[in-house]
Design a protein around this motif. Structure first.
Motif, PDB file in Angstrom:
ATOM      1  N   LEU A  48      39.834  49.569  70.560  1.00 20.84           N
ATOM      2  CA  LEU A  48      39.382  48.186  70.636  1.00 20.84           C
ATOM      3  C   LEU A  48      38.235  47.970  69.653  1.00 20.84           C
ATOM      4  O   LEU A  48      37.334  48.807  69.544  1.00 20.84           O
ATOM      5  CB  LEU A  48      38.883  47.860  72.050  1.00 20.84           C
ATOM      6  CG  LEU A  48      39.898  47.961  73.189  1.00 20.84           C
ATOM      7  CD1 LEU A  48      39.241  47.603  74.525  1.00 20.84           C
ATOM      8  CD2 LEU A  48      41.111  47.064  72.940  1.00 20.84           C
ATOM      9  N   CYS A 123      46.160  44.057  64.268  1.00 23.24           N
ATOM     10  CA  CYS A 123      45.415  43.857  65.519  1.00 23.24           C
ATOM     11  C   CYS A 123      45.912  42.644  66.278  1.00 23.24           C
ATOM     12  O   CYS A 123      46.384  41.667  65.686  1.00 23.24           O
ATOM     13  CB  CYS A 123      43.928  43.618  65.223  1.00 23.24           C
ATOM     14  SG  CYS A 123      43.108  45.001  64.439  1.00 23.24           S
ATOM     15  N   SER A 126      42.809  41.129  72.449  1.00 22.46           N
ATOM     16  CA  SER A 126      42.941  41.711  73.782  1.00 22.46           C
ATOM     17  C   SER A 126      42.089  40.928  74.780  1.00 22.46           C
ATOM     18  O   SER A 126      42.421  40.852  75.960  1.00 22.46           O
ATOM     19  CB  SER A 126      42.517  43.180  73.707  1.00 22.46           C
ATOM     20  OG  SER A 126      42.019  43.647  74.898  1.00 22.46           O
ATOM     21  N   GLU A 140      42.758  44.623  69.888  1.00 18.11           N
ATOM     22  CA  GLU A 140      43.370  45.944  70.098  1.00 18.11           C
ATOM     23  C   GLU A 140      44.160  46.311  68.848  1.00 18.11           C
ATOM     24  O   GLU A 140      45.008  45.538  68.382  1.00 18.11           O
ATOM     25  CB  GLU A 140      44.302  45.928  71.318  1.00 18.11           C
ATOM     26  CG  GLU A 140      44.916  47.309  71.543  1.00 18.11           C
ATOM     27  CD  GLU A 140      45.773  47.375  72.799  1.00 18.11           C
ATOM     28  OE1 GLU A 140      45.561  46.574  73.733  1.00 18.11           O
ATOM     29  OE2 GLU A 140      46.675  48.240  72.826  1.00 18.11           O
TER      30      GLU A 140
END
Ligand SMILES: Cc1cc2nc3c(=O)[nH]c(=O)nc-3n(C[C@H](O)[C@H](O)[C@H](O)COP(=O)(O)O)c2cc1C
Length: 184
Positions: A48, A123, A126, A140
């Motif tokens: 993350l 990415c 999240s 994420e």
């Protein structure tokens, strides 16, 4: 002895991660790039990354609409381009075309990779719970692409106000990392 340094200029001391380009593709199909220095790793697995992307950036809309982006990591020969990309808006121009950069299709997100960059991280958002307060999005990492054939590997680190440091000598203290073997 120590001298005072303005508290609001903390970024000049702590913002030492590599400068990155954020690549997005809006729902209108338009790809765009912005420059970003405010980011931090937040977790190993899944990986993350916290990123600060403000509503003043044209990229913000595409990121929020699609929930996707690519973090492209440039090396030192792109330094001037990186600064210029952060001083104009995708609202009025096609930055890939203007700056002669090559958009390459990613695998897991609609935003393109940047061919000229050493690394590209696909990415997906999240968590955007803190976005209205701090413009903070937690991403994420879905996939990472590295250009192992690229000879220039020195990354650039923004120290504020358009000043950068360039990666230099590395020291390898791997053998001393006895407590963290499982993370290597
Ligand atoms: C060195 C540098 C670092 C930057 N870091 C950030 C950042 O961390 N977050 C952010 O929202 N904008 C940052 N910016 C500003 C954006 O890159 C700038 O607003 C850009 O024009 C946005 O492009 P866009 O409007 O096409 O999205 C930075 C700019 C430069 C030059």
């Amino acid at each position: 002895m120590f001298d005072h340094f303005p508290a609001e200029k903390a970024h000049r001391i702590l913002e030492s991660g590599p400068i990155v380009l954020v690549s997005t593709r809006g729902v209108d199909g338009q790809a765009n790039l912005m420059t970003m220095g405010f980011h931090m790793m937040m977790q190993h697995e899944p990986a993350l990354v916290g990123v600060i992307i403000g509503p003043w950036d044209h990229s913000h809309r595409a990121l929020v609409e699609t929930g996707e982006c690519v973090l492209a990591v440039p090396t030192v020969e792109l330094a001037e381009t990186v600064v210029d990309i952060g001083n104009c808006s995708g609202d009025t121009m096609d930055k890939f075309q203007h700056f002669g950069l090559t958009a390459v299709a990613a695998e897991t997100v609609g935003a393109p990779l940047v061919r000229e960059c050493w690394a590209n991280l696909e990415c997906r958002i999240s968590d955007s719970e803190w976005s209205s307060r701090y413009n903070l999005f937690v991403l994420e990492v879905q996939r990472i692409w590295i250009d192992n054939e690229k000879e220039e590997k020195r990354l650039i680190h923004h120290q504020g106000d358009g000043r950068f440091s360039v990666d230099g000598e590395q020291i390898d203290l791997h053998q001393r990392m006895v407590k963290w073997r499982y993370l290597m």
